[in-house]
Design a protein around this motif. Sequence first.
Motif, PDB file in Angstrom:
ATOM      1  N   GLU A  38       0.830  -1.204   0.000  1.00  0.00           N
ATOM      2  CA  GLU A  38       0.000   0.000   0.000  1.00  0.00           C
ATOM      3  C   GLU A  38       0.868   1.260   0.000  1.00  0.00           C
ATOM      4  O   GLU A  38       0.545   2.247  -0.679  1.00  0.00           O
ATOM      5  CB  GLU A  38      -0.959  -0.026   1.184  1.00  0.00           C
ATOM      6  CG  GLU A  38      -1.988  -1.140   1.081  1.00  0.00           C
ATOM      7  CD  GLU A  38      -3.001  -1.135   2.215  1.00  0.00           C
ATOM      8  OE1 GLU A  38      -3.117  -0.090   2.912  1.00  0.00           O
ATOM      9  OE2 GLU A  38      -3.667  -2.171   2.421  1.00  0.00           O
ATOM     10  N   ARG A  64      -5.248  -9.455  -2.631  1.00  0.00           N
ATOM     11  CA  ARG A  64      -6.517  -9.168  -3.305  1.00  0.00           C
ATOM     12  C   ARG A  64      -7.639  -8.917  -2.294  1.00  0.00           C
ATOM     13  O   ARG A  64      -8.513  -8.069  -2.516  1.00  0.00           O
ATOM     14  CB  ARG A  64      -6.898 -10.320  -4.234  1.00  0.00           C
ATOM     15  CG  ARG A  64      -6.061 -10.367  -5.508  1.00  0.00           C
ATOM     16  CD  ARG A  64      -6.533 -11.461  -6.443  1.00  0.00           C
ATOM     17  NE  ARG A  64      -5.782 -11.438  -7.693  1.00  0.00           N
ATOM     18  CZ  ARG A  64      -6.060 -10.654  -8.722  1.00  0.00           C
ATOM     19  NH1 ARG A  64      -7.084  -9.815  -8.653  1.00  0.00           N
ATOM     20  NH2 ARG A  64      -5.333 -10.690  -9.818  1.00  0.00           N
ATOM     21  N   ARG A  66      -7.319  -7.564   0.631  1.00  0.00           N
ATOM     22  CA  ARG A  66      -7.133  -6.196   1.139  1.00  0.00           C
ATOM     23  C   ARG A  66      -7.631  -5.186   0.111  1.00  0.00           C
ATOM     24  O   ARG A  66      -8.252  -4.177   0.454  1.00  0.00           O
ATOM     25  CB  ARG A  66      -5.667  -5.919   1.453  1.00  0.00           C
ATOM     26  CG  ARG A  66      -5.163  -6.549   2.727  1.00  0.00           C
ATOM     27  CD  ARG A  66      -3.871  -5.897   3.182  1.00  0.00           C
ATOM     28  NE  ARG A  66      -4.068  -4.523   3.586  1.00  0.00           N
ATOM     29  CZ  ARG A  66      -4.328  -4.120   4.834  1.00  0.00           C
ATOM     30  NH1 ARG A  66      -4.453  -5.017   5.790  1.00  0.00           N
ATOM     31  NH2 ARG A  66      -4.477  -2.849   5.116  1.00  0.00           N
ATOM     32  N   ALA A  67      -7.357  -5.451  -1.154  1.00  0.00           N
ATOM     33  CA  ALA A  67      -7.752  -4.524  -2.215  1.00  0.00           C
ATOM     34  C   ALA A  67      -9.262  -4.356  -2.271  1.00  0.00           C
ATOM     35  O   ALA A  67      -9.767  -3.316  -2.715  1.00  0.00           O
ATOM     36  CB  ALA A  67      -7.221  -5.009  -3.552  1.00  0.00           C
ATOM     37  N   ALA A  68      -9.985  -5.372  -1.822  1.00  0.00           N
ATOM     38  CA  ALA A  68     -11.446  -5.325  -1.875  1.00  0.00           C
ATOM     39  C   ALA A  68     -12.052  -4.529  -0.723  1.00  0.00           C
ATOM     40  O   ALA A  68     -13.253  -4.240  -0.731  1.00  0.00           O
ATOM     41  CB  ALA A  68     -12.004  -6.749  -1.868  1.00  0.00           C
ATOM     42  N   ASP A  70     -13.104  -1.420   1.595  1.00  0.00           N
ATOM     43  CA  ASP A  70     -13.476  -0.043   1.317  1.00  0.00           C
ATOM     44  C   ASP A  70     -12.329   0.900   1.686  1.00  0.00           C
ATOM     45  O   ASP A  70     -11.751   0.794   2.780  1.00  0.00           O
ATOM     46  CB  ASP A  70     -14.714   0.355   2.132  1.00  0.00           C
ATOM     47  CG  ASP A  70     -15.988  -0.252   1.570  1.00  0.00           C
ATOM     48  OD1 ASP A  70     -15.953  -0.710   0.417  1.00  0.00           O
ATOM     49  OD2 ASP A  70     -17.003  -0.283   2.295  1.00  0.00           O
ATOM     50  N   CYS A  72      -9.344   1.092   0.523  1.00  0.00           N
ATOM     51  CA  CYS A  72      -7.971   0.605   0.358  1.00  0.00           C
ATOM     52  C   CYS A  72      -7.330   1.283  -0.851  1.00  0.00           C
ATOM     53  O   CYS A  72      -7.963   1.414  -1.913  1.00  0.00           O
ATOM     54  CB  CYS A  72      -7.949  -0.909   0.174  1.00  0.00           C
ATOM     55  SG  CYS A  72      -6.280  -1.588  -0.052  1.00  0.00           S
ATOM     56  N   ASP A  75      -7.472  -0.185  -4.398  1.00  0.00           N
ATOM     57  CA  ASP A  75      -8.657  -0.090  -5.238  1.00  0.00           C
ATOM     58  C   ASP A  75      -8.325   0.749  -6.470  1.00  0.00           C
ATOM     59  O   ASP A  75      -7.771   1.838  -6.357  1.00  0.00           O
ATOM     60  CB  ASP A  75      -9.805   0.559  -4.456  1.00  0.00           C
ATOM     61  CG  ASP A  75     -11.097   0.591  -5.253  1.00  0.00           C
ATOM     62  OD1 ASP A  75     -11.343  -0.367  -6.015  1.00  0.00           O
ATOM     63  OD2 ASP A  75     -11.844   1.576  -5.139  1.00  0.00           O
ATOM     64  N   GLY A  76      -8.633   0.232  -7.636  1.00  0.00           N
ATOM     65  CA  GLY A  76      -8.316   0.952  -8.863  1.00  0.00           C
ATOM     66  C   GLY A  76      -7.027   0.499  -9.518  1.00  0.00           C
ATOM     67  O   GLY A  76      -6.776   0.822 -10.679  1.00  0.00           O
ATOM     68  N   CYS A  77      -6.212  -0.240  -8.781  1.00  0.00           N
ATOM     69  CA  CYS A  77      -4.997  -0.812  -9.375  1.00  0.00           C
ATOM     70  C   CYS A  77      -5.368  -2.029 -10.222  1.00  0.00           C
ATOM     71  O   CYS A  77      -6.374  -2.691  -9.972  1.00  0.00           O
ATOM     72  CB  CYS A  77      -4.014  -1.270  -8.296  1.00  0.00           C
ATOM     73  SG  CYS A  77      -3.246   0.043  -7.342  1.00  0.00           S
TER      74      CYS A  77
END
Length: 204
Positions: A38, A64, A66-68, A70, A72, A75-77
């Motif tokens: 991050e 993945r 963690r990316a999900a 809210d 984070c 998100d968007g990567c």
Amino acid sequence: MTDNEGQVAGLLLAAGGGRRLGGRPKALLEHRGRPLVEHAVDALRAAGCARVHVVLGARAEDVRARAALDGCVLDGCVLVDNPEWEQGMGSSLRAGLGSLAGTGARAALVSLVDQPGIGAEAMARVRAGYRDETSLVSAAYAGVRGHPVLLGAAHWAGVAATATGDRGARAYLREHEAEIALVECGDVARPYDIDTEADLRHLE
């Protein structure tokens, strides 16, 4: 030329399994309360990379997850799986460059997840060296080439063809030394790696 059209994409190599760290994946090592992956994504975005691709390997499913969450920063990567991550950094570089094909990106600013001492300021300096798809730009520390490295799209095929083991783009860059624009970053960044237990002292 500006990066308004996303000509320079951020490419974060974050697949390493931390073999010398007791098998702790580097992307998930904690630093200032957040995983290294991050911090690195934040730095690439702050340096001006609107598009960021992250190459995952060891415990990719945890990253993945963690990316999900809210809010984070992941998100968007674009999260890119490298099933051959155990073969070394070269395979991740190939996977990452391959994922950029057809996106409109004309250069990749390549960063390593295990170098938290290299932040947005150094990345922005290297990104600013972009001219066109033939660009080759590298950070330097007291004149010695290091990371991050900007690879113009004209070089991607050549880099991918020579990226094996843990060498990454090293062989290609050595062959094209005369074309590389060096950007001194030693005054704003520290290029240490988190490779061993002793290196963990750098994390807070």
